[in-house]
Design a protein around this motif. Structure first.
Motif, PDB file in Angstrom:
ATOM      1  N   ARG B 504       0.822  -1.200   0.000  1.00 36.92           N
ATOM      2  CA  ARG B 504       0.000   0.000   0.000  1.00 36.92           C
ATOM      3  C   ARG B 504       0.859   1.255   0.000  1.00 36.92           C
ATOM      4  O   ARG B 504       0.613   2.180  -0.759  1.00 36.92           O
ATOM      5  CB  ARG B 504      -0.923  -0.004   1.207  1.00 36.92           C
ATOM      6  N   THR B 505       1.881   1.255   0.834  1.00 36.86           N
ATOM      7  CA  THR B 505       2.648   2.499   0.908  1.00 36.86           C
ATOM      8  C   THR B 505       3.479   2.721  -0.347  1.00 36.86           C
ATOM      9  O   THR B 505       3.561   3.821  -0.843  1.00 36.86           O
ATOM     10  CB  THR B 505       3.561   2.532   2.141  1.00 36.86           C
ATOM     11  N   HIS B 506       4.072   1.669  -0.823  1.00 38.82           N
ATOM     12  CA  HIS B 506       4.982   1.876  -1.944  1.00 38.82           C
ATOM     13  C   HIS B 506       4.296   1.886  -3.287  1.00 38.82           C
ATOM     14  O   HIS B 506       4.738   2.556  -4.201  1.00 38.82           O
ATOM     15  CB  HIS B 506       6.065   0.796  -1.968  1.00 38.82           C
ATOM     16  N   LEU B 507       3.294   1.114  -3.406  1.00 40.01           N
ATOM     17  CA  LEU B 507       2.785   0.893  -4.745  1.00 40.01           C
ATOM     18  C   LEU B 507       1.438   1.531  -5.019  1.00 40.01           C
ATOM     19  O   LEU B 507       0.999   1.564  -6.154  1.00 40.01           O
ATOM     20  CB  LEU B 507       2.701  -0.606  -5.022  1.00 40.01           C
ATOM     21  N   ASN B 512      -4.109   4.134 -10.431  1.00 42.33           N
ATOM     22  CA  ASN B 512      -5.241   4.955 -10.010  1.00 42.33           C
ATOM     23  C   ASN B 512      -6.144   4.109  -9.126  1.00 42.33           C
ATOM     24  O   ASN B 512      -6.314   2.909  -9.366  1.00 42.33           O
ATOM     25  CB  ASN B 512      -6.020   5.435 -11.226  1.00 42.33           C
ATOM     26  N   SER B 513      -6.719   4.738  -8.135  1.00 43.90           N
ATOM     27  CA  SER B 513      -7.519   3.945  -7.205  1.00 43.90           C
ATOM     28  C   SER B 513      -8.852   3.553  -7.836  1.00 43.90           C
ATOM     29  O   SER B 513      -9.425   2.525  -7.512  1.00 43.90           O
ATOM     30  CB  SER B 513      -7.738   4.720  -5.907  1.00 43.90           C
ATOM     31  N   LYS B 514      -9.323   4.379  -8.736  1.00 39.62           N
ATOM     32  CA  LYS B 514     -10.610   4.066  -9.364  1.00 39.62           C
ATOM     33  C   LYS B 514     -10.386   3.054 -10.493  1.00 39.62           C
ATOM     34  O   LYS B 514      -9.552   3.257 -11.365  1.00 39.62           O
ATOM     35  CB  LYS B 514     -11.205   5.343  -9.945  1.00 39.62           C
ATOM     36  N   ILE B 515     -11.120   1.978 -10.388  1.00 46.95           N
ATOM     37  CA  ILE B 515     -10.980   0.960 -11.423  1.00 46.95           C
ATOM     38  C   ILE B 515     -11.969   1.236 -12.541  1.00 46.95           C
ATOM     39  O   ILE B 515     -13.178   1.290 -12.315  1.00 46.95           O
ATOM     40  CB  ILE B 515     -11.208  -0.457 -10.845  1.00 46.95           C
ATOM     41  N   LEU B 978      -6.803  -4.184  -7.616  1.00 42.99           N
ATOM     42  CA  LEU B 978      -7.637  -5.042  -6.777  1.00 42.99           C
ATOM     43  C   LEU B 978      -6.957  -5.327  -5.454  1.00 42.99           C
ATOM     44  O   LEU B 978      -7.561  -5.317  -4.392  1.00 42.99           O
ATOM     45  CB  LEU B 978      -7.928  -6.353  -7.503  1.00 42.99           C
ATOM     46  N   LEU B 979      -5.682  -5.562  -5.546  1.00 37.13           N
ATOM     47  CA  LEU B 979      -4.899  -5.887  -4.361  1.00 37.13           C
ATOM     48  C   LEU B 979      -4.950  -4.747  -3.351  1.00 37.13           C
ATOM     49  O   LEU B 979      -5.097  -4.948  -2.150  1.00 37.13           O
ATOM     50  CB  LEU B 979      -3.462  -6.157  -4.795  1.00 37.13           C
ATOM     51  N   ILE B 980      -4.842  -3.543  -3.881  1.00 40.64           N
ATOM     52  CA  ILE B 980      -4.832  -2.386  -2.991  1.00 40.64           C
ATOM     53  C   ILE B 980      -6.232  -2.093  -2.474  1.00 40.64           C
ATOM     54  O   ILE B 980      -6.437  -1.769  -1.315  1.00 40.64           O
ATOM     55  CB  ILE B 980      -4.249  -1.167  -3.728  1.00 40.64           C
ATOM     56  N   GLU B 981      -7.197  -2.263  -3.351  1.00 40.42           N
ATOM     57  CA  GLU B 981      -8.570  -1.969  -2.970  1.00 40.42           C
ATOM     58  C   GLU B 981      -9.061  -2.966  -1.913  1.00 40.42           C
ATOM     59  O   GLU B 981      -9.747  -2.617  -0.969  1.00 40.42           O
ATOM     60  CB  GLU B 981      -9.454  -2.068  -4.210  1.00 40.42           C
TER      61      GLU B 981
END
Lengths: 220, 983
Positions: B504-507, B512-515, B978-981
């Motif tokens: 989360r912090t690095h990547l 973009n957060s919106k898929i 997806l991983l971050i979300e």
């Protein structure tokens, strides 16, 4: 067993790392490609980043694998190419005989190499100076062979040769000379380690004259 | 066989030889040498063999048993000197190999070329041995010549060799190949250890028996999956592959079925069944599977890649060791001050396994301690390796095994079994099922881990090593197991959390957060879509435009209109009218700028001409020393500067200038002057004079009029100037380039239109230098692409020069040409290309050496690989320096322009541009990752190091499947999103 051995090499070859340096457009990549695949591309690209190719070469019955590193010639790309200098065995300083500027820059290249290659002080490094594009018309020549030899003498470089990647003249010889030169320095280094003498080694192999100039002259 | 058929057959035989000769000769031309084991040599030999066998009088000559032609050779050896030489050599070779007495060419055709228990660690004799040798020794043509001239003795009347035409054709055909040099420097060994990229891809294709286009195979990138176990994908692959070798080598790596506890290179072992006298180096590894520990040792010869053909390497497979530790009862250790120690394993049957010689450096101790840990909890070493008696926490190895000199040099351990207690067994099984649950990250798993990560070994020795006999309290064991299980679960969870936080912090910044959903966008922007989007010449829905481009690209004909939008040159919502105005402005500005630098270029060129003339003059004077040297050249020699125009020559030596050779040491500026520009020149002159007079800042620049038409007046001025210049030569200051600031309204591109600017020496030098570089590189840019004719290369040069003139602080850097080229091909319009290139460079300039984007890219790549492909990451880690990611340098610098062919470059670029608005402004990273993943199996299975990868990708340039790479890159972006979300 003799002919048996002939069918395949027994031991692993010595790997020599060769770095080709010189201004942009003097024909570094072309030299490499001519040597490795015997091809010449009139329209070859300028090199971005680094590229390298391997090629085996036989000198005095021994086979050496040359790992030839071709670098981007533009000054600005220094940070990218200098890391590759480390651990080099041979450095080819290249200029184009129709480009005085590239010849003048040899000094810069040599210094840059020595600085980054981490060559031990007081150790003679096997440089070879290559004047490429010997195929150009006489009236386009800007650097004479004498000038090259003078520069080499001033810089204690004992191998130089004019080549043409375009018509393949002296390209094989240039690499062979470089390896022979490396061998000589290597032998000398070994000897110096044992005993420092100023005797002349009569068994030392004299390289053929085809390499045009200083090798024999400065060998004494 | 009828006569006709017979003749036809002979014709075919000869044609075959002809074809193979041609092949060999071609190979020699392209490669300068032919490799002895080249396929074309073998085919040539086969063709020759076929010719020689035809019509051979076997019976009459008593040649029915063995290979007829080899026997024939021996037969004629009595009469032919050449044949004798070869015959001798053949016998020597055959005798040196006891396994094959009568190696015969035709026999070896049908027989398998490899025997399992080969006594020599070398290959079987090559096919067509004698023909081969004769060819290499350059005797083949002569031998056949002999056969042809004595055909009646050895051949039937209607044999090919006896044929008056075919016979001589055959021998003369072979003269060429006999003149070649055959090299053995590149053997198949090298081919295998140093294969070209092509070969690697080919091999991969062969070895992965599934799906037709293997490079596009989805890599293992699913995060959750890689948490649980190692690559399931690759396991399923493995089961499908039939290649034992590949399996074997892969089994040496850590995988889900076996944990790698220990691995060490160059451990010496003398294989029992080997014919070698010296121990061979190899890779020793200790694996833990559910059923127990296995020790493997593999000769180094097998460790570089695998073979899917029967190769000479195969003999080494016999040497490989595989020892199950539960068959072993005793472990003998021999300490030796010379080496790192020797371990001999003794089995239940009392049979010794081959000694394992460790290199120095405590490896034997490490190996033993790995065994000890690996044995737990079911078995143990007796006596224990680690002395438990010390009360302090630090464990100390038995003194005998520390590599210090000790009296006890040898030691014997017994492998004791702890598993007499069924409960423990049961407990173990119980534990196993539990253990599968907690997620563990392979990423952070050190491969020689003795920690609590794998499923069966798990007890840290401090607490649990059963020092006491098996009668220990079961309760204690159970308790400690409970603790272990809990702590493992905890650590697994902790690792997972840390991992995610890294992600989360690095990547998170990378995507973009919106898929954005790509539904219905796979066709991209077609003409119909474009008509919908662009109503009355106004494009408003930029989001849709980006989305369509990102998922499907742009129809080629529309690129010219759409790219300026993507690059930010055209504004969304602009009308056709506005865009036309913009284009007009752009054009104006472009031409103005061009006229500025063209003037400077003229000056630079003039100077160059002189420098070159000087250099050539110098050269020729060297060569004709003693001869009369023209005064002009003489002077040039004395002061090495671009003083006089060579065109002056016809007006005779200029006395005035000859008077002052010293002065001309100063830098000189010269204007190129055409007769028609005399007036303007004069104006410059005046103006400059004024400058000199008004400003006390005097440069060391002097103005030279090459044109005598400007007369004495000008010369007089110059004289004055020169004096001033002389006096002020210490001042290095330059005249302001005042000509540049004022707007040049004329669209005329004549140098004269540049408002008579006086350019500082520095400016001239800088621009001159850039000009040279641009020239050199433009000439070398994409000459093989149809678009780049001389005329269009000029356009490219103009755009490049204009950019550099406007951005002299940045200057020209290699690679910029590559970025202009595709734009120019699409637009075929200099000013539009220039404008768009400027926009493109806003992002790209940071990649060049003076920016720092490249380092960021590398760092990001590293993190991404760490997260998304742990196996690859491990490989890169093991080859320390290749984490520098130099092999991606060109990718990022040129947005993959050199990696792909032109149509693919267009498709890739527009996706990159659109991506920042749709999915990621670092889309290039994902492209790079996709490229890497496309070949991951090749990279992994060949254990490529840093240099191998550079070489591989350099060779693969322009051969990628761009569509597949693009879609994989989009997938990768989505995965990370997806991983971050998915918190």
């Amino acid at each position: 067993m003799g002919s048996r051995v002939n069918m395949r090499p027994t031991s692993k070859n010595t790997l020599l790392k060769v770095v080709i340096l010189g201004d942009g457009g003097v024909g570094k990549s072309c030299l490499m490609n001519r040597f490795v695949s015997n091809q010449f591309d009139e329209h070859s690209f300028h090199t971005i980043g680094v590229e390298f190719l391997n090629k085996d070469i036989e000198i005095d019955g021994e086979t050496y694998t040359l790992q030839i590193w071709d670098t981007a010639g533009q000054e600005r790309f220094k940070t990218l190419r200098t890391p590759f200098y480390r651990g080099s065995d041979i450095c080819m300083l290249t200029y184009a005989i129709d480009d005085k500027h590239s010849f003048r820059n040899l000094q810069m290249w040599k210094n840059e190499f020595l600085y980054y290659a981490d060559v031990k002080e007081n150790v003679q490094f096997p440089f070879i100076v290559i004047g490429n594009k010997s195929d150009v018309e006489a009236n386009e020549r800007e650097v004479s062979q004498v000038e090259m030899e003078t520069w080499c003498n001033e810089n204690a470089i004992s191998a130089c040769i004019e080549t043409s990647a375009k018509n393949a003249s002296n390209v094989q010889e240039a690499f062979a000379t470089a390896v022979q030169h490396w061998l000589r320095l290597e032998n000398r280094a070994d000897k110096n380690e044992c005993l420092y003498t100023d005797t002349v080694d009569l068994t030392k192999k004299q390289s053929e004259n085809r390499t045009s100039c200083c090798i024999n002259a400065s060998d004494e | 066989m009828s006569l006709n058929n017979e003749n036809e057959y002979k014709g075919r035989l000869i044609a075959a030889v002809k074809k193979e000769v041609k092949q060999v000769m071609e190979e020699s031309v392209t490669r300068k040498f032919v490799h002895e084991e080249s396929g074309s040599v073998t085919s040539l030999c086969a063709a020759v063999e076929a010719c020689l066998s035809q019509g051979l009088r076997r019976r009459a000559l008593g040649l029915f048993k063995t290979s007829s032609t080899t026997a024939l050779l021996h037969k004629i050896a009595k009469h032919s000197r050449e044949a004798a030489i070869i015959s001798k050599k053949v016998q020597e070779i055959e005798n040196s190999d006891p396994n094959r007495r009568s190696s015969s060419s035709s026999e070896s055709l049908t027989k398998p070329t490899l025997k399992k228990n080969h006594s020599l660690p070398s290959t079987p004799l090559p096919k067509y041995l004698w023909i081969r040798l004769a060819l290499f020794e350059k005797q083949l043509a002569k031998i056949i010549d002999y056969l042809v001239s004595n055909a009646n003795k050895y051949y039937d009347k209607d044999a090919l060799v006896a044929d008056p035409d075919y016979g001589s054709i055959l021998s003369s055909l072979l003269v060429g190949p006999c003149a070649l040099d055959y090299s053995r420097t590149k053997t198949p060994d090298h081919f295998w250890t140093d294969p070209p990229a092509d070969e690697l891809v080919q091999r991969h294709r062969i070895s992965s028996s599934h799906s037709t286009p293997p490079p596009v195979r989805r890599p293992i990138l699913n995060f959750r999956r890689s948490l649980n176990a190692s690559s399931e994908d690759s396991i399923t692959n493995r089961t499908t592959t039939q290649h034992l070798a590949k399996d074997y080598v892969e089994s040496l790596h850590q995988n889900s079925r076996a944990t790698l506890l220990f691995g060490k290179n160059n451990v010496l072992v003398l294989p029992v069944n080997a014919d070698v006298s010296q121990p061979m180096p190899g890779y020793l590894s200790l694996h833990q599977t559910a059923s127990g520990l296995t020790i493997k040792w593999t000769p180094n010869q097998l460790m570089n890649g695998f073979t899917d053909e029967v190769q000479d390497k195969s003999v080494f497979w016999d040497y490989a060791l595989q020892v199950r530790l539960d068959e072993i009862v005793y472990v003998h250790c021999h300490q030796d001050s010379e080496t790192g120690g020797t371990v001999i394993l003794v089995g239940q049957d009392g049979v010794q396994r081959p000694p394992i010689h460790f290199p120095k450096g405590g490896h034997m101790l490490a190996f033993l301690s790995c065994i000890e840990t690996g044995l737990l909890p079911r078995g143990r070493l007796d006596p224990p390796l680690w002395s438990q008696r010390c009360s302090n926490k630090r464990r100390r190895p038995l003194p005998a095994l520390s590599e210090t000199e000790e009296t006890t040099k040898d030691y014997v351990f017994r492998i004791a079994d702890n598993t007499t207690h069924k409960d423990i067994l049961k407990q173990n099984e119980l534990m196993d099922t539990h253990i599968a649950l907690p997620p563990k990250s392979r990423v952070q798993l050190p491969s020689t881990s003795t920690s609590s990560e794998s499923s069966t070994k798990s007890f840290s020795i401090d607490q649990n090593a059963p020092d006491s006999p098996p009668s220990i309290c079961i309760q204690a064991v159970c308790d400690s197991m409970k603790r272990q299980i809990i702590s493992r679960a905890f650590y697994g969870w902790l690792a997972y959390c840390r991992h995610l936080s890294t992600v989360r912090t690095h990547l998170s910044g990378l995507v973009n957060s919106k898929i954005v959903n790509g539904e219905g966008a796979s066709d991209g922007i077609t003409v119909e879509k474009w008509n919908e989007l662009c109503t009355d010449g106004v494009v408003t829905d930029h989001a849709e435009l980006y989305r369509l481009t990102y998922f499907g690209g742009i129809a080629h004909d529309l690129r010219k209109d759409l790219w300026p939008y993507l690059l930010g040159h055209y504004k969304f919502g602009s009308t056709t009218q506005q865009r036309m105005e913009l284009s007009e402005e752009t054009k104006q500005a472009y031409e103005n700028t061009m006229s500025e630098w063209l003037a400077v270029e003229a000056i630079v060129r003039q100077r160059d001409k002189e420098t070159q003339a000087n250099a050539i003059a110098k050269l020729s004077s060297e060569s004709m020393s003693g001869e009369q040297v023209p005064a002009q050249i003489q002077r040039d020699l004395s002061n090495e500067v671009f003083e006089d125009n060579i065109s002056d020559e016809d007006s005779g030596p200029n006395v005035e200038e000859e008077d002052k050779p010293e002065r001309t040491r100063q830098n000189t500026i010269k204007y190129d002057s055409d007769p028609e520009q005399d007036e303007k020149e004069e104006r410059y002159q005046q103006q400059q004079l004024k400058d000199f007079i008004h400003n006390v800042i005097v440069t060391n620049a002097s103005v030279d009029m090459g044109n005598l038409g400007s007369e004495i007046e000008a010369n007089g001025h110059r004289n004055d100037l020169d004096v001033v210049a002389e006096e002020n030569s210490s001042l290095d200051t330059c005249i302001e380039t005042h000509g540049l600031a004022s707007p040049a309204m004329s669209t005329c591109v004549s140098p004269a239109s540049s408002n008579g600017g006086v350019y500082s020496q520095e400016l001239l030098e800088t621009f001159g230098l850039n000009l040279h570089r641009i020239e050199k590189d433009v000439q070398r840019c994409d000459r093989n692409y149809w678009y780049f004719t001389v005329e269009n290369l000029d356009k490219l040069r103009n755009v490049m020069c204009t950019y550099v003139w406007e951005h002299l602080d940045i200057g020209y850097m290699q690679g910029m040409c590559d970025l202009v080229a595709p734009l120019l091909v699409i637009f075929n319009d200099e000013s539009l290309t220039y404008a768009c290139f400027c926009h493109l460079m806003e992002r790209m300039v940071e990649n060049f050496p003076n920016g720092n984007a490249m380092d960021c890219h590398f760092a990001n790549m590293r993190s991404l690989i760490q997260i998304l492909d742990s196996e690859m990451y491990e490989l890169m880690h093991s080859h320390g320096d290749y984490t520098h990611f130099y092999f991606c340098y060109r990718w990022f610098l040129l947005d993959f322009k050199r990696e792909l062919v032109y149509p693919d470059v267009y498709a890739t670029w527009e996706v990159i541009w659109a991506a920042q608005h749709v999915a990621s402004s670092h889309f290039v990273l994902f492209l790079a990752l996709a490229l890497l993943e496309t070949y991951r199996d090749i990279i992994l299975s060949n254990c490529m190091d840093f240099t191998d990868i550079i070489k591989f990708f350099n060779e693969m340039a322009e051969r990628h499947n761009a569509a597949a790479v693009l879609s994989l890159a989009r997938d990768l972006v989505l995965q990370l999103q997806l991983l971050i979300e998915n918190k």
